[in-house]
Design a protein around this motif. Structure first.
Motif, mmCIF file in Angstrom:
data_model
loop_
_atom_site.group_PDB
_atom_site.id
_atom_site.type_symbol
_atom_site.label_atom_id
_atom_site.label_comp_id
_atom_site.label_asym_id
_atom_site.label_seq_id
_atom_site.Cartn_x
_atom_site.Cartn_y
_atom_site.Cartn_z
ATOM 1 N N ASP A 1 15.587 0.935 25.905
ATOM 2 C CA ASP A 1 16.689 0.163 25.319
ATOM 3 C C ASP A 1 18.038 0.825 25.604
ATOM 4 O O ASP A 1 19.053 0.434 25.048
ATOM 5 N N ASN A 2 18.043 1.827 26.488
ATOM 6 C CA ASN A 2 19.279 2.530 26.848
ATOM 7 C C ASN A 2 19.439 2.494 28.371
ATOM 8 O O ASN A 2 18.702 3.173 29.104
ATOM 9 N N TRP A 3 20.394 1.714 28.853
ATOM 10 C CA TRP A 3 20.546 1.545 30.303
ATOM 11 C C TRP A 3 20.886 2.845 31.018
ATOM 12 O O TRP A 3 20.587 2.993 32.212
ATOM 13 N N ARG A 4 21.459 3.792 30.313
ATOM 14 C CA ARG A 4 21.792 5.068 30.944
ATOM 15 C C ARG A 4 20.551 5.871 31.325
ATOM 16 O O ARG A 4 20.634 6.794 32.147
ATOM 17 N N ASP A 5 19.409 5.544 30.743
ATOM 18 C CA ASP A 5 18.173 6.211 31.135
ATOM 19 C C ASP A 5 17.871 5.989 32.617
ATOM 20 O O ASP A 5 17.243 6.828 33.272
ATOM 21 N N LEU A 6 18.341 4.863 33.168
ATOM 22 C CA LEU A 6 18.066 4.534 34.558
ATOM 23 C C LEU A 6 18.835 5.436 35.519
ATOM 24 O O LEU A 6 18.403 5.678 36.652
ATOM 25 N N LEU A 7 19.982 5.943 35.050
ATOM 26 C CA LEU A 7 20.861 6.715 35.926
ATOM 27 C C LEU A 7 20.225 8.016 36.396
ATOM 28 O O LEU A 7 20.402 8.428 37.548
ATOM 29 N N SER A 8 19.495 8.677 35.517
ATOM 30 C CA SER A 8 18.913 9.984 35.838
ATOM 31 C C SER A 8 17.458 9.898 36.268
ATOM 32 O O SER A 8 16.820 10.937 36.503
ATOM 33 N N ASP A 9 16.932 8.681 36.384
ATOM 34 C CA ASP A 9 15.518 8.514 36.723
ATOM 35 C C ASP A 9 15.352 8.574 38.246
ATOM 36 O O ASP A 9 15.811 7.688 38.968
ATOM 37 N N PRO A 10 14.675 9.606 38.769
ATOM 38 C CA PRO A 10 14.544 9.753 40.226
ATOM 39 C C PRO A 10 13.676 8.675 40.868
ATOM 40 O O PRO A 10 13.713 8.503 42.095
ATOM 41 N N ALA A 11 12.910 7.947 40.054
ATOM 42 C CA ALA A 11 12.039 6.902 40.606
ATOM 43 C C ALA A 11 12.810 5.632 40.929
ATOM 44 O O ALA A 11 12.294 4.754 41.617
ATOM 45 N N ILE A 12 14.045 5.532 40.426
ATOM 46 C CA ILE A 12 14.829 4.312 40.610
ATOM 47 C C ILE A 12 15.802 4.476 41.770
ATOM 48 O O ILE A 12 16.640 5.374 41.784
ATOM 49 N N LEU B 1 30.035 -6.157 30.911
ATOM 50 C CA LEU B 1 29.317 -4.895 31.081
ATOM 51 C C LEU B 1 29.155 -4.479 32.542
ATOM 52 O O LEU B 1 28.752 -3.350 32.830
ATOM 53 N N HIS B 2 29.455 -5.372 33.470
ATOM 54 C CA HIS B 2 29.226 -5.086 34.888
ATOM 55 C C HIS B 2 29.986 -3.844 35.362
ATOM 56 O O HIS B 2 29.434 -2.998 36.074
ATOM 57 N N HIS B 3 31.254 -3.754 34.996
ATOM 58 C CA HIS B 3 32.131 -2.707 35.498
ATOM 59 C C HIS B 3 31.602 -1.318 35.150
ATOM 60 O O HIS B 3 31.399 -0.467 36.031
ATOM 61 N N GLU B 4 31.374 -1.069 33.887
ATOM 62 C CA GLU B 4 30.913 0.253 33.444
ATOM 63 C C GLU B 4 29.558 0.602 34.051
ATOM 64 O O GLU B 4 29.343 1.722 34.548
ATOM 65 N N MET B 5 28.644 -0.353 34.018
ATOM 66 C CA MET B 5 27.295 -0.081 34.519
ATOM 67 C C MET B 5 27.287 0.174 36.016
ATOM 68 O O MET B 5 26.619 1.096 36.499
ATOM 69 N N ALA B 6 28.016 -0.633 36.763
ATOM 70 C CA ALA B 6 28.030 -0.474 38.219
ATOM 71 C C ALA B 6 28.658 0.851 38.626
ATOM 72 O O ALA B 6 28.140 1.546 39.514
ATOM 73 N N LEU B 7 29.767 1.212 37.987
ATOM 74 C CA LEU B 7 30.412 2.488 38.329
ATOM 75 C C LEU B 7 29.492 3.669 38.017
ATOM 76 O O LEU B 7 29.408 4.625 38.794
ATOM 77 N N ALA B 8 28.795 3.591 36.894
ATOM 78 C CA ALA B 8 27.875 4.675 36.533
ATOM 79 C C ALA B 8 26.716 4.749 37.526
ATOM 80 O O ALA B 8 26.280 5.839 37.918
ATOM 81 N N ALA B 9 26.204 3.598 37.921
ATOM 82 C CA ALA B 9 25.099 3.567 38.878
ATOM 83 C C ALA B 9 25.534 4.145 40.227
ATOM 84 O O ALA B 9 24.807 4.927 40.846
ATOM 85 N N ILE B 10 26.721 3.767 40.678
ATOM 86 C CA ILE B 10 27.238 4.280 41.948
ATOM 87 C C ILE B 10 27.411 5.796 41.884
ATOM 88 O O ILE B 10 27.039 6.526 42.811
ATOM 89 N N ALA B 11 27.977 6.278 40.775
ATOM 90 C CA ALA B 11 28.168 7.723 40.609
ATOM 91 C C ALA B 11 26.839 8.472 40.611
ATOM 92 O O ALA B 11 26.772 9.637 41.025
ATOM 93 N N ALA B 12 25.781 7.795 40.163
ATOM 94 C CA ALA B 12 24.454 8.418 40.139
ATOM 95 C C ALA B 12 23.723 8.269 41.474
ATOM 96 O O ALA B 12 22.576 8.719 41.610
ATOM 97 N N GLY B 13 24.372 7.637 42.450
ATOM 98 C CA GLY B 13 23.770 7.490 43.766
ATOM 99 C C GLY B 13 22.770 6.360 43.877
ATOM 100 O O GLY B 13 21.971 6.324 44.822
#
Length: 376
Positions: free
Chosen positions: A62-73, A84-96
């Protein structure tokens, strides 16, 4: 990339569309990487767990930030409400992570620009959910225009109408606020028309625009009164393409009886091509040739001659649907990832589409002709 791990945020209409597309992409298109449905994010957690099981994901959160550090994703699919697109997309990009985001990119053009620039700088691959431009009928129309089947293009007219906000008694929601939804009919539907417009005739140079809010207030769900509608119900623009061709685009979310009337006409010196999303497996083609007494529009039904229709069905006229276009879109992205190539439309392409809808809004507010290049 032998297999691709997917994290999906959101389980609404578009979340389900993404899940179905990931599940079907390889079965339908064949030459795409294997998919691992790794993590689904939704709130509350019990809903996330239920939907993960339904959609075929291995885990839930239930926490989208869990996806950022998950090496399987490897890829994050963002199917949440616009704000919510802006914050989530920028975080995802920063996480590679590679990002598959629904349209529009963001609430404002500044946010969309930031997303575009971050993706370009990082080198991650992106895809934006403009699935209508993957329709075999549409791509065939683009080929007809390019090949000169209707001669020199002289005019364009397009409109996209629905009636989901036509009822004045419909209760007020987040879609009525600029802070949560951004633009109204332009951001929700008009950008789809723009994506087709660009595919057919290329970029727009300048425009004159107008907007209106048909129902200026809506009743609150709890019955305590009314709240103001902050964004537009309708918008119209007279446009001038960089090629010099002129035309018009219009959108309304208050058009009774229209369900997905994304329609357009390309007028040429020797004919015309017409399309209507409510009949999305058909093109109407008129060519000024032969005996005038026998001339008229002919209907082209999509078939295996219009790739990739044949990947779904070997028989003409059996028709594709909305979710089939999502499968084509998803497979396009997955194939691009496997090859290390850019997909279309990516964040840069979507920014170009969305520049136009924001230009219409500025032209309407400031009552002037706007040069689209002003928006960078």
């Amino acid at each position: 990339m032998s297999s691709i791990g997917v994290g999906l945020i959101g389980t609404g209409f578009m979340g389900k569309a993404h899940a179905l597309a990931y599940g079907a992409a390889k079965a339908v298109m064949g030459d795409v990487p294997d998919i691992r449905m790794e993590v689904l994010c939704e709130t509350p957690l019990d809903k996330a767990q239920k939907m993960a099981n339904q959609f075929g994901f291995a885990r839930a959160t239930d926490n989208w930030r869990d996806l950022l550090s998950d090496p399987a994703i490897d890829v994050m699919s963002i199917t949440t409400p616009n704000m919510l697109h802006h914050e989530m997309a920028l975080a995802a990009i920063a996480a590679g992570k590679h990002v598959y985001c629904e349209k529009p990119l963001a609430l404002t053009l500044d946010q969309a620009r930031e997303m575009r620039d971050a993706a370009a700088k990082s080198g991650v691959k992106t895809m934006v959910g403009y699935n209508y431009i993957h329709n075999p009928a549409f791509t065939h129309a683009c080929r007809l225009v390019k090949s000169g089947a209707i001669g020199r293009v002289v005019h364009f007219r397009g409109w996209v109408d629905e009636d989901y906000q036509a009822d004045p008694n419909l209760t007020w929601t987040w879609r009525s606020t600029i802070a949560d939804a951004g633009l109204g009919a332009l951001g929700d539907m008009g950008c789809h028309l723009v994506s087709m417009t660009y595919g057919l005739l290329g970029p727009v140079n300048s425009l004159i625009g107008d907007m209106q809010t048909v129902h200026e207030t809506r009743p609150l769900a709890d019955g305590t009164g009314h709240a103001r509608v902050e964004n537009e119900d309708t918008a119209t623009a007279l446009i001038r393409f960089e090629s010099g061709v002129q035309g018009s685009i219009s959108t309304s979310r208050s058009a009774w009886g229209r369900k997905s009337r994304l329609a357009w006409e390309v007028h040429g010196s020797e004919g015309m091509i017409c399309y209507d999303q409510e009949r999305m497996n058909e093109l109407q083609l008129y060519q000024n040739t032969g005996n005038p007494a026998e001339q008229g529009f002919k209907t082209i039904l999509t078939s295996p001659h219009h790739a990739p229709y044949g990947n779904f069905c070997p028989a003409p006229g059996h028709q594709l649907g909305f979710n089939d276009l999502k499968v084509i879109e998803c497979a396009t992205f997955l194939s691009a990832l496997a090859k290390g190539e850019d997909a279309y439309p990516n964040f840069n392409d979507a920014f170009e589409f969305e520049k136009l809808i924001h230009a219409v809004a500025v032209a309407a507010r400031e009552d002037r002709r706007v040069i689209v290049a002003e928006f960078g």
